[in-house]
Each structure stands twice: as C-alpha cells, then as structure tokens.
Scaffold this active site. Structure first.
Site, PDB file in Angstrom:
ATOM      1  N   THR A  53     107.289 155.819   4.913  1.00  0.00           N
ATOM      2  CA  THR A  53     107.002 154.412   5.212  1.00  0.00           C
ATOM      3  C   THR A  53     107.550 154.014   6.576  1.00  0.00           C
ATOM      4  O   THR A  53     106.907 153.281   7.330  1.00  0.00           O
ATOM      5  CB  THR A  53     107.588 153.491   4.127  1.00  0.00           C
ATOM      6  N   CYS A  54     108.727 154.513   6.899  1.00  0.00           N
ATOM      7  CA  CYS A  54     109.356 154.184   8.175  1.00  0.00           C
ATOM      8  C   CYS A  54     108.499 154.650   9.350  1.00  0.00           C
ATOM      9  O   CYS A  54     108.356 153.950  10.359  1.00  0.00           O
ATOM     10  CB  CYS A  54     110.741 154.815   8.262  1.00  0.00           C
ATOM     11  N   SER A  55     107.913 155.842   9.218  1.00  0.00           N
ATOM     12  CA  SER A  55     107.147 156.431  10.307  1.00  0.00           C
ATOM     13  C   SER A  55     105.717 155.926  10.379  1.00  0.00           C
ATOM     14  O   SER A  55     105.153 155.779  11.458  1.00  0.00           O
ATOM     15  CB  SER A  55     107.120 157.962  10.167  1.00  0.00           C
TER      16      SER A  55
END
Length: 247
Positions: A53-55
């Site tokens: 999700t962060c990337s």
C-alpha cells in the site's frame, strides 16, 4: 504498545528527535527543528518502505499532489517510517518520490514520541509506525488523520487527497493524463507535443503490435494509437485532443 492507546496529538509539539541520514555517502544529523521550525509541513507515516500500500498508493499520490500542496502554503512533505536511512534512500530511488523528504526513524524515537509505535511482531516487523498523517505548523500539530484501529493495515484517512481537502477543499489538483501510444507513431508524437505545449504532465504507455489492438479496443473501443485519457475521461486520438484543448 497497545493499539487502543493511539491518541491525537493536536495542539502539541512534535517530539524532539535527531535523525541519522545518509546523503552523498556521508552521515548527516537532521533534527526536528531542521524539518519543522518556521515551516508548514505535511507529514505522513507508514509501516514500512517497499510494502504494497505504501508503494502503490500512499507515497506516489503525495508526490503527485506536491505542487498543489505547495500552492496552498505547504513548505515540505515528509514521509516517516521506522526504517534505516539506507532502506529509505533505496525506496526513494525506486518510487516517484522526488517531491518528498524521506525521514528514516530507524530507532522509532519520533514515532514513539507521537504515540504511534505499534507492535507488528506477528508479521516479523518488530515495532513499526501505525499509518497516519498530520499537518504541522512551526512544530505544533494542527491536524492528525489516524487510520482506524482495525486489524491489518487500514488505509482510509491518511491519504494525500484527504489532507489536501482539509487544507483547501477547493484546491486544484493536477490532471491525470495517460497516452496509449506506439513507437514511431507520428500521431502519437503530435498528441504528446500538444499536451506538453498546454502544460499537461502525462504518463506514456507504449504498446507493442501483439497487444495494442486488444488493449485499445478494450479501454477505448478504438484500435489505433494514440488514445488519450484525462482524469478518467476518454479524449480519443490526436485530432480529438486538439479539439478538446481548443474548447
């Protein structure tokens, strides 16, 4: 720490921490004063570099909206994670992160001081940051968006759009433009030139002969390149783009 202890820190100063950062193959100390003093700062914090999700969403969208944040009084956008500086530097190279200041909270001191350090040993992560974002003015937290205390890694409120809407609900966001093209196509080159001349930043998706017809037929109903989309709307080929821009 127990997730039920997560609390807003609005009205409080950010923790006084010194971060160890690696720049140009040399060590550098960066303090919270360096990052926050006399500035309006948006900070978002996440569980880990390179995580899905962060990337895929969290970091890229903040980077994409950075010009809009700047136009609305934000001096810097910080990304904090309980990772070391080498990991954060490599993640920045791998991502669209040119507009973001990567802050390695390797020891978790800043995250702990914010009350956002959580135990993720069940995933083999150790202690990491809960996902949140905040608006900080001259070192004082004005607003926090903390993800709900649900199992897993919820991503519902700490996104870039929510923060920008808080700062200015009427803020103009960058247009999202995609050009499906083919190599050596003069009409594709014309379309890209028109976009550039009109100030549009676009993603170019070149398609080879094996898949081009199927892809373009599926997404646009047309079989020829280019096909241009702006903010989810099909504009069409180069001629259609020219008419759209003229209007």
């Amino acid at each position: 720490m127990n997730m039920t202890q997560l609390t807003h820190r609005e009205g409080q100063r950010v923790p006084n921490v010194t971060f160890r950062v690696r720049e140009n193959n040399e060590w550098k100390d960066v303090t919270t004063d360096d990052l926050f003093k006399g500035k309006t700062v948006v900070l978002f914090s996440l569980p880990g570099a390179f995580t899905p999700t962060c990337s895929s969403t969290h970091l890229p969208r903040y980077n994409e909206l950075a010009p809009a944040f700047a136009k609305n009084g934000v001096d810097a956008i910080l990304c904090v994670s309980v990772n070391d500086t080498f990991v954060m530097n490599e993640w920045a190279k791998d991502q669209e992160a040119g507009n973001i200041v990567m802050v390695p909270d390797g020891n978790g001191e800043f995250t702990d001081g914010m009350g956002m350090l959580v135990d993720k040993t069940d995933l083999g992560f150790g202690k990491r940051s809960w996902r949140y974002s905040m608006l900080v003015k001259d070192g004082v937290v004005e607003k926090m968006f903390i993800e709900p205390q649900e199992p897993g890694d919820p991503f519902k409120v700490s996104d870039a759009d929510t923060m920008l809407d808080y700062i200015n609900p009427n803020a103009k966001k960058p247009d999202q433009v995609v050009v499906f093209s083919k190599v050596g196509c003069s009409f594709c080159a014309r379309a890209k030139r028109l976009l550039e001349e009109n100030g549009y930043v676009y993603a170019d998706v070149p398609l080879d002969n094996k898949i081009r017809g199927k892809v373009l037929g599926a997404v646009s109903g047309e079989m020829t390149a280019p096909q241009i989309f702006i903010n989810g709307r099909l504009i069409g080929n180069a001629e259609a783009l020219e008419k759209f821009l003229a209007a």
